[in-house]
Design a protein around this motif. Structure first.
Motif, mmCIF file in Angstrom:
data_model
loop_
_atom_site.group_PDB
_atom_site.id
_atom_site.type_symbol
_atom_site.label_atom_id
_atom_site.label_comp_id
_atom_site.label_asym_id
_atom_site.label_seq_id
_atom_site.Cartn_x
_atom_site.Cartn_y
_atom_site.Cartn_z
ATOM 1 N N ASP A 34 0.586 -1.208 -0.044
ATOM 2 C CA ASP A 34 0.206 -0.121 -0.110
ATOM 3 C C ASP A 34 0.851 1.304 0.301
ATOM 4 O O ASP A 34 0.317 2.470 0.203
ATOM 5 C CB ASP A 34 -1.103 0.120 1.067
ATOM 6 C CG ASP A 34 -1.875 -1.073 1.235
ATOM 7 O OD1 ASP A 34 -2.499 -1.312 0.118
ATOM 8 O OD2 ASP A 34 -2.100 -1.919 2.197
ATOM 9 N N ARG A 72 2.454 7.193 7.810
ATOM 10 C CA ARG A 72 3.052 7.081 6.726
ATOM 11 C C ARG A 72 4.539 7.649 7.126
ATOM 12 O O ARG A 72 4.819 8.582 7.890
ATOM 13 C CB ARG A 72 2.643 7.544 5.308
ATOM 14 C CG ARG A 72 1.232 6.910 5.015
ATOM 15 C CD ARG A 72 0.890 7.175 3.375
ATOM 16 N NE ARG A 72 -0.122 6.375 3.018
ATOM 17 C CZ ARG A 72 -0.115 5.192 2.508
ATOM 18 N NH1 ARG A 72 0.993 4.875 1.935
ATOM 19 N NH2 ARG A 72 -1.346 4.585 1.865
ATOM 20 N N SER A 100 0.382 2.762 -6.809
ATOM 21 C CA SER A 100 0.224 2.075 -5.406
ATOM 22 C C SER A 100 1.003 0.865 -5.415
ATOM 23 O O SER A 100 0.631 -0.012 -6.452
ATOM 24 C CB SER A 100 -1.156 1.975 -5.155
ATOM 25 O OG SER A 100 -1.191 1.297 -3.891
ATOM 26 N N ALA A 146 -1.110 10.011 8.209
ATOM 27 C CA ALA A 146 -1.438 9.487 6.772
ATOM 28 C C ALA A 146 -2.617 10.798 6.489
ATOM 29 O O ALA A 146 -3.607 10.806 7.243
ATOM 30 C CB ALA A 146 -2.106 7.981 6.965
ATOM 31 N N PRO A 147 -2.418 11.217 5.367
ATOM 32 C CA PRO A 147 -3.379 12.110 4.833
ATOM 33 C C PRO A 147 -4.975 11.728 4.721
ATOM 34 O O PRO A 147 -5.637 12.500 5.180
ATOM 35 C CB PRO A 147 -3.006 12.403 3.512
ATOM 36 C CG PRO A 147 -1.580 12.254 3.260
ATOM 37 C CD PRO A 147 -1.229 11.030 4.433
ATOM 38 N N SER A 148 -5.020 10.311 4.313
ATOM 39 C CA SER A 148 -6.432 9.712 4.553
ATOM 40 C C SER A 148 -6.846 9.455 6.077
ATOM 41 O O SER A 148 -8.150 9.385 6.015
ATOM 42 C CB SER A 148 -6.521 8.369 3.905
ATOM 43 O OG SER A 148 -5.955 7.597 4.609
ATOM 44 N N LYS A 149 -6.275 9.732 7.224
ATOM 45 C CA LYS A 149 -6.360 9.338 8.404
ATOM 46 C C LYS A 149 -6.977 7.913 8.593
ATOM 47 O O LYS A 149 -7.455 7.831 9.566
ATOM 48 C CB LYS A 149 -7.544 10.449 8.984
ATOM 49 C CG LYS A 149 -6.844 11.718 8.991
ATOM 50 C CD LYS A 149 -7.742 12.826 9.559
ATOM 51 C CE LYS A 149 -7.374 14.193 9.441
ATOM 52 N NZ LYS A 149 -5.957 14.637 8.944
ATOM 53 N N ARG A 150 -6.861 7.128 7.758
ATOM 54 C CA ARG A 150 -7.444 5.556 7.629
ATOM 55 C C ARG A 150 -6.053 4.627 7.368
ATOM 56 O O ARG A 150 -5.239 4.775 6.854
ATOM 57 C CB ARG A 150 -8.471 5.500 6.569
ATOM 58 C CG ARG A 150 -9.594 6.322 6.791
ATOM 59 C CD ARG A 150 -10.767 5.954 5.928
ATOM 60 N NE ARG A 150 -10.378 6.395 4.470
ATOM 61 C CZ ARG A 150 -10.373 6.040 3.402
ATOM 62 N NH1 ARG A 150 -11.426 5.134 3.168
ATOM 63 N NH2 ARG A 150 -10.192 6.330 2.234
ATOM 64 N N THR A 151 -6.256 3.274 7.944
ATOM 65 C CA THR A 151 -5.683 2.438 7.643
ATOM 66 C C THR A 151 -6.033 1.691 6.152
ATOM 67 O O THR A 151 -7.110 1.541 5.960
ATOM 68 C CB THR A 151 -5.821 1.236 8.628
ATOM 69 O OG1 THR A 151 -5.081 2.007 10.083
ATOM 70 C CG2 THR A 151 -4.918 -0.030 8.351
ATOM 71 N N PRO A 152 -5.213 1.331 5.386
ATOM 72 C CA PRO A 152 -5.655 0.758 3.939
ATOM 73 C C PRO A 152 -6.321 -0.272 4.224
ATOM 74 O O PRO A 152 -6.262 -1.450 5.289
ATOM 75 C CB PRO A 152 -4.155 0.274 3.364
ATOM 76 C CG PRO A 152 -3.191 1.323 3.820
ATOM 77 C CD PRO A 152 -3.647 1.476 5.318
#
Length: 156
Positions: A34, A72, A100, A146-152
């Motif tokens: 990821d 990240r 990715s 992490a910019p998404s604030k989420r775990t892949p």
């Protein structure tokens, strides 16, 4: 004041790993799963027989996500002893594309030679023909939120 995390917050150190066999490469593959990178951060130095990627790697090894959220880190993934590079499913002319990385694998050939296969999301792949397996992964910045604030999530 920055809200970025620090390695010291989690009592962790930056990664600096090497792989000389397929089992070691499996560990590196799990750590770069990821990771995202602009196509412009991919380079092959034919004279040095080196292929390198500057990745924005998800910190899968971080046990402190409950304290500070997903992180990240910028990391260098370097493959040495590269004789040839080929790719499929990648428009190398599109300088704005973000790739990715899903996995890194080794296909052994004869006399220590073989291929390192970088599998990308969207059916893309990079195949590195190598004289011998030698891969390094090194974190080169401190972690950041992490910019998404989420775990892949792979939905499994």
């Amino acid at each position: 004041m920055s809200d970025d995390a620090r390695f010291e917050d989690g009592r962790e150190a930056p990664l600096n790993l090497g792989a000389l066999d397929a089992d070691d490469l499996g560990v590196i593959s799990s750590l770069v799963q990821d990771a995202v990178f602009p196509i412009t951060e991919m380079t092959w130095q034919a004279g040095q027989r080196r292929f390198a990627l500057l990745l924005n790697r998800f910190r899968w090894e971080d046990d402190g996500r409950d304290r500070h959220g997903p992180e990240r880190v910028r990391s260098l993934l370097v493959v040495d002893n590269v004789l040839r590079v080929s790719s499929q499913g990648i428009d190398r002319g599109d300088r704005d594309v973000i790739l990715s990385l899903l996995s890194v694998a080794y296909e052994a050939g004869r006399d220590g030679a073989g291929h390192v296969l970088l599998t990308l999301a969207g059916d893309g792949a990079i195949k590195l023909s190598v004289e011998a397996l030698e891969v390094t992964l090194k974190d080169v910045t401190r972690p950041y939120a992490a910019p998404s604030k989420r775990t892949p999530d792979h939905g499994d």
